[in-house]
Write a protein that holds these residues in place. Structure first.
Motif, mmCIF file in Angstrom:
data_model
loop_
_atom_site.group_PDB
_atom_site.id
_atom_site.type_symbol
_atom_site.label_atom_id
_atom_site.label_comp_id
_atom_site.label_asym_id
_atom_site.label_seq_id
_atom_site.Cartn_x
_atom_site.Cartn_y
_atom_site.Cartn_z
ATOM 1 N N ALA A 341 0.839 -1.202 0.000
ATOM 2 C CA ALA A 341 0.000 0.000 0.000
ATOM 3 C C ALA A 341 0.876 1.255 0.000
ATOM 4 O O ALA A 341 0.594 2.231 -0.714
ATOM 5 C CB ALA A 341 -0.929 -0.001 1.212
ATOM 6 N N ALA A 342 1.957 1.213 0.775
ATOM 7 C CA ALA A 342 2.834 2.381 0.869
ATOM 8 C C ALA A 342 3.581 2.621 -0.440
ATOM 9 O O ALA A 342 3.811 3.773 -0.836
ATOM 10 C CB ALA A 342 3.825 2.192 2.020
ATOM 11 N N VAL A 343 3.964 1.549 -1.126
ATOM 12 C CA VAL A 343 4.630 1.719 -2.427
ATOM 13 C C VAL A 343 3.681 2.421 -3.391
ATOM 14 O O VAL A 343 4.051 3.388 -4.084
ATOM 15 C CB VAL A 343 5.080 0.357 -3.013
ATOM 16 C CG1 VAL A 343 5.533 0.513 -4.460
ATOM 17 C CG2 VAL A 343 6.203 -0.249 -2.173
ATOM 18 N N LYS A 344 2.427 1.971 -3.406
ATOM 19 C CA LYS A 344 1.444 2.584 -4.313
ATOM 20 C C LYS A 344 1.228 4.050 -3.959
ATOM 21 O O LYS A 344 1.180 4.912 -4.842
ATOM 22 C CB LYS A 344 0.123 1.797 -4.272
ATOM 23 C CG LYS A 344 0.241 0.443 -4.975
ATOM 24 C CD LYS A 344 -1.098 -0.270 -5.067
ATOM 25 C CE LYS A 344 -1.455 -0.940 -3.753
ATOM 26 N NZ LYS A 344 -2.680 -1.756 -3.849
ATOM 27 N N HIS A 345 1.132 4.319 -2.653
ATOM 28 C CA HIS A 345 0.949 5.706 -2.211
ATOM 29 C C HIS A 345 2.128 6.562 -2.667
ATOM 30 O O HIS A 345 1.961 7.681 -3.166
ATOM 31 C CB HIS A 345 0.815 5.753 -0.684
ATOM 32 C CG HIS A 345 0.744 7.131 -0.118
ATOM 33 N ND1 HIS A 345 -0.277 8.021 -0.440
ATOM 34 C CD2 HIS A 345 1.571 7.797 0.725
ATOM 35 C CE1 HIS A 345 -0.066 9.165 0.191
ATOM 36 N NE2 HIS A 345 1.041 9.063 0.903
ATOM 37 N N ASN A 346 3.336 6.017 -2.522
ATOM 38 C CA ASN A 346 4.532 6.752 -2.925
ATOM 39 C C ASN A 346 4.624 6.954 -4.437
ATOM 40 O O ASN A 346 5.203 7.932 -4.901
ATOM 41 C CB ASN A 346 5.788 6.047 -2.408
ATOM 42 C CG ASN A 346 6.193 6.564 -1.040
ATOM 43 O OD1 ASN A 346 6.822 7.609 -0.937
ATOM 44 N ND2 ASN A 346 5.788 5.861 0.008
ATOM 45 N N LEU A 347 4.067 6.026 -5.193
ATOM 46 C CA LEU A 347 4.015 6.212 -6.643
ATOM 47 C C LEU A 347 3.025 7.327 -6.968
ATOM 48 O O LEU A 347 3.280 8.181 -7.822
ATOM 49 C CB LEU A 347 3.605 4.904 -7.345
ATOM 50 C CG LEU A 347 4.685 3.816 -7.396
ATOM 51 C CD1 LEU A 347 4.094 2.511 -7.935
ATOM 52 C CD2 LEU A 347 5.865 4.258 -8.242
ATOM 53 N N ASP A 348 1.891 7.315 -6.273
ATOM 54 C CA ASP A 348 0.892 8.375 -6.482
ATOM 55 C C ASP A 348 1.503 9.746 -6.198
ATOM 56 O O ASP A 348 1.320 10.689 -6.957
ATOM 57 C CB ASP A 348 -0.323 8.150 -5.572
ATOM 58 C CG ASP A 348 -1.105 6.892 -5.960
ATOM 59 O OD1 ASP A 348 -0.989 6.480 -7.141
ATOM 60 O OD2 ASP A 348 -1.799 6.316 -5.099
ATOM 61 N N LEU A 349 2.235 9.832 -5.077
ATOM 62 C CA LEU A 349 2.870 11.110 -4.713
ATOM 63 C C LEU A 349 3.778 11.616 -5.826
ATOM 64 O O LEU A 349 3.944 12.808 -6.021
ATOM 65 C CB LEU A 349 3.706 10.945 -3.437
ATOM 66 C CG LEU A 349 2.967 10.851 -2.109
ATOM 67 C CD1 LEU A 349 3.959 10.623 -0.973
ATOM 68 C CD2 LEU A 349 2.166 12.133 -1.859
ATOM 69 N N ARG A 350 4.394 10.681 -6.541
ATOM 70 C CA ARG A 350 5.327 11.046 -7.603
ATOM 71 C C ARG A 350 4.657 11.173 -8.965
ATOM 72 O O ARG A 350 5.329 11.384 -9.967
ATOM 73 C CB ARG A 350 6.443 9.989 -7.683
ATOM 74 C CG ARG A 350 7.382 10.051 -6.511
ATOM 75 C CD ARG A 350 8.283 8.829 -6.464
ATOM 76 N NE ARG A 350 9.368 9.039 -5.504
ATOM 77 C CZ ARG A 350 9.215 8.958 -4.189
ATOM 78 N NH1 ARG A 350 8.041 8.651 -3.679
ATOM 79 N NH2 ARG A 350 10.236 9.173 -3.381
ATOM 80 N N GLY A 351 3.361 10.970 -8.998
ATOM 81 C CA GLY A 351 2.644 11.076 -10.265
ATOM 82 C C GLY A 351 2.999 9.974 -11.258
ATOM 83 O O GLY A 351 2.934 10.175 -12.463
ATOM 84 N N VAL A 352 3.414 8.808 -10.747
ATOM 85 C CA VAL A 352 3.732 7.680 -11.630
ATOM 86 C C VAL A 352 2.475 6.819 -11.813
ATOM 87 O O VAL A 352 1.925 6.311 -10.830
ATOM 88 C CB VAL A 352 4.869 6.818 -11.047
ATOM 89 C CG1 VAL A 352 5.132 5.606 -11.926
ATOM 90 C CG2 VAL A 352 6.139 7.644 -10.877
ATOM 91 N N ALA A 353 2.026 6.686 -13.053
ATOM 92 C CA ALA A 353 0.827 5.893 -13.316
ATOM 93 C C ALA A 353 1.190 4.415 -13.398
ATOM 94 O O ALA A 353 2.221 4.062 -13.966
ATOM 95 C CB ALA A 353 0.185 6.343 -14.622
#
Ligand code: ATP
Ligand code: MG
Length: 521
Positions: A341-353
């Motif tokens: 979940a945290a990896v996905k959140h961190n991807l979202d923060l970086r705008g990585v789709a």
């Protein structure tokens, strides 16, 4: 048709040629520059390593290690090799006692030579070698004594004895087994341990690029010598941000290369514990056994060897079956679930789709938690341009301290193919200037002019032999040169050189200094 020469590049290998190599260089330059901005340093490990390193890291049961590696004993003992051959492959006529004597003689010769080389430390002192040699000594004596009473032996017993000799001989390794690297993560981890990099500030970020070797069936986007650009982050805190930043860098890289239609898939495969992946795999195996009859031979085999790999299947008729199988996301332990979940959140923060793909697994034991893959367009079924994942246990598995690890490997051949399919060809670039010189006087000036212009960064073609004026211009336009610099007696005397623009056919007179400024402008 071109003449077929006796020599051709080996199947599955190929020459990379201009102008394609310009694109390869640009891609590699992009990686050097971008990865540096993320704090990575380049590592250049050797291209061959002990076979055991890959067997241990990649896994002895994988296709890569099991059948795709280029492996050979590393030695230069031709005489010993020649002596070993007839013992490994005894060609004996059992009715002919001379043959029996010959075999024993060969065996004795080999054992003698082996002892000599062993004394000189030229053969590996392994327990396998020691026990094989001991067996051969015993067999030599046995044959020797039985030979005297040969009539009493039946054919089958002799045959069995030769099989024994051959089997023991085949165990002997004249050199250490080495392999051309099929991937580089194992080498990077080996280097991390060998150079005590755990003493450096953590994590250690390394990237590499270069050829890898796998003996696969060649096809579009699949070669036996292919190239990877990869990066690894070793050591450091247990932080999902590390996974996300690595993926961000990767996607930025593809973006900077101009790669089109990229799709990032991610998944978490948990860790090897009963309350996590192991429990899931057991459940998966149970469900697979219920539908075993409907699966193909490969998948049937994998139910036993590696059930996760079944999820990887591309077989059309297996797809609806796989769709009903239990999913790992529902079986992750609390820690792995939180990490994902945290990896996905961190991807979202970086705008990585990204797209989640529960079927994205890596078949190797050391992979855990985050796995990812990037596909691109124009590649047909070989559309994966990058694979990666977390491998926290690997350094320890190779004899180092417990160390976290995550990395990716980009298939550079496929990346280039996709760029070319997308029209991202780099046009072949001709010279800026061809120097058309006439006469020995002008030649000396031409040499100097070529040096000066090249020094200033221009691409210069200086004909090695004197060409007639017309021929020189013809050469210039064939090469796609922008200008022809004409140097004859007149130009040398006046110091005013003639520059011809080959696109417009305009000509002008310029001094050497003015020429440089004009070309720069
Ligand atoms: P595939 O499923 O396509 O065989 P893989 O899982 O074996 O790939 P990895 O070991 O993860 O591939 O290697 C990472 C990348 O290297 C792949 O995504 C692919 O782009 C590239 N690659 C792997 N094998 C080859 C090959 N034989 N020729 C060209 N590129 C390759
Ligand atoms: Mg493969």
């Amino acid at each position: 048709m071109a003449n077929k020469s006796k020599f051709q590049a080996i199947r599955g290998t190929r020459d990379l040629l201009p102008p394609d190599t310009a694109l390869w260089n640009r891609v590699e330059q992009t990686a050097h520059e971008l990865f540096t901005t993320y704090g990575f340093g380049e590592i250049r490990p050797p291209i061959f390593e002990p076979t055991d390193l890959f067997a241990r890291a990649v896994g002895g049961d994988t296709d890569i290690v099991g059948k795709e590696m280029y492996t050979f004993p590393d030695h230069n003992l031709r005489d010993l090799e020649a002596a070993l051959y007839p013992i490994c492959n005894p060609a004996i006529d059992l009715d002919d006692p001379k043959d029996l004597m010959a075999l024993v003689a060969d065996l004795r010769v080999f054992l003698e030579q082996f002892a000599v080389h062993q004394k000189q430390d030229e053969v590996p002192k392994t327990s396998e070698n020691a026990s094989a040699v001991a067996r051969l000594h015993t067999l030599a004596e046995k044959i020797d004594s039985l030979r005297l009473a040969a009539e009493d032996m039946d054919l089958m017993s002799w045959h069995a004895l030769f099989q024994e000799v051959s089997a023991a001989a085949k165990e002997i390794r004249l050199g250490d087994m080495v392999s051309l690297r099929p991937e580089a993560t194992a080498s990077v981890c080996r280097a991390y341990i060998e150079h005590n990099m755990q003493q450096l500030p953590q994590p250690v970020k390394l990237y590499y690029m270069g050829p890898m070797f796998r003996r696969e069936r060649p096809q579009k986007g699949r070669y036996r010598q292919f190239y990877q650009i990869g990066a690894e982050i070793l050591g450091g805190p247990d932080a999902p941000a590390i996974d996300a930043e690595l993926i961000e860098m990767l996607m930025t890289f593809f973006d900077k290369c101009g790669l089109q239609g990229t799709e990032l898939s991610i998944n978490s495969i948990g860790h090897a514990a009963d309350n996590c992946r192991r429990g899931y795999v057991a459940k998966l195996r149970e469900e697979l056994l219920k539908v075993k009859d409907k699966l193909g031979a490969d998948s049937q085999r994998r139910i036993e060897t590696n059930p996760l790999r079944v999820l990887d299947s591309k077989l059309e008729h297996e797809q609806p079956i796989i769709a009903t199988l239990p999913r790992i996301a529902d079986h992750l332990c609390d820690e792995c679930r939180a990490h994902y979940a945290a990896v996905k959140h961190n991807l979202d923060l970086r705008g990585v789709a990204y797209r989640e793909n529960w079927r994205l697994v890596r078949g190797l034991d050391y992979y855990m938690r985050t796995t990812f893959e990037i596909t691109a367009q124009g590649l047909g079924s070989q559309n994966a341009v990058c694979g990666g994942g977390r491998y926290d246990g690997l350094v320890e598995l190779l004899g180092g301290p417990p160390t976290k690890g995550i990395g990716f490997a980009i298939g550079e051949d496929r990346l280039i193919l996709s760029l070319q399919e997308g029209g991202k060809m780099l046009a072949a670039r001709g010279p800026d200037v061809l120097i058309a010189w006439m006469g020995q006087n002008a030649y000396a000036t031409a040499i100097r002019a070529a040096k000066t212009l090249r020094n200033a960064g221009f691409r210069v073609e200086l004909p090695a032999t004197e060409l007639k004026f017309g021929k020189a211009l013809e050469r210039a336009s064939k090469l796609g040169s922008r200008f022809a610099l004409i140097l004859g007696d007149n130009e040398i005397q006046s110091g005013e050189w003639t520059l011809k623009n080959l696109a417009t056919s305009e000509q002008q007179k310029l001094s050497e200094q003015a020429l440089l400024e004009y070309l720069r402008g």
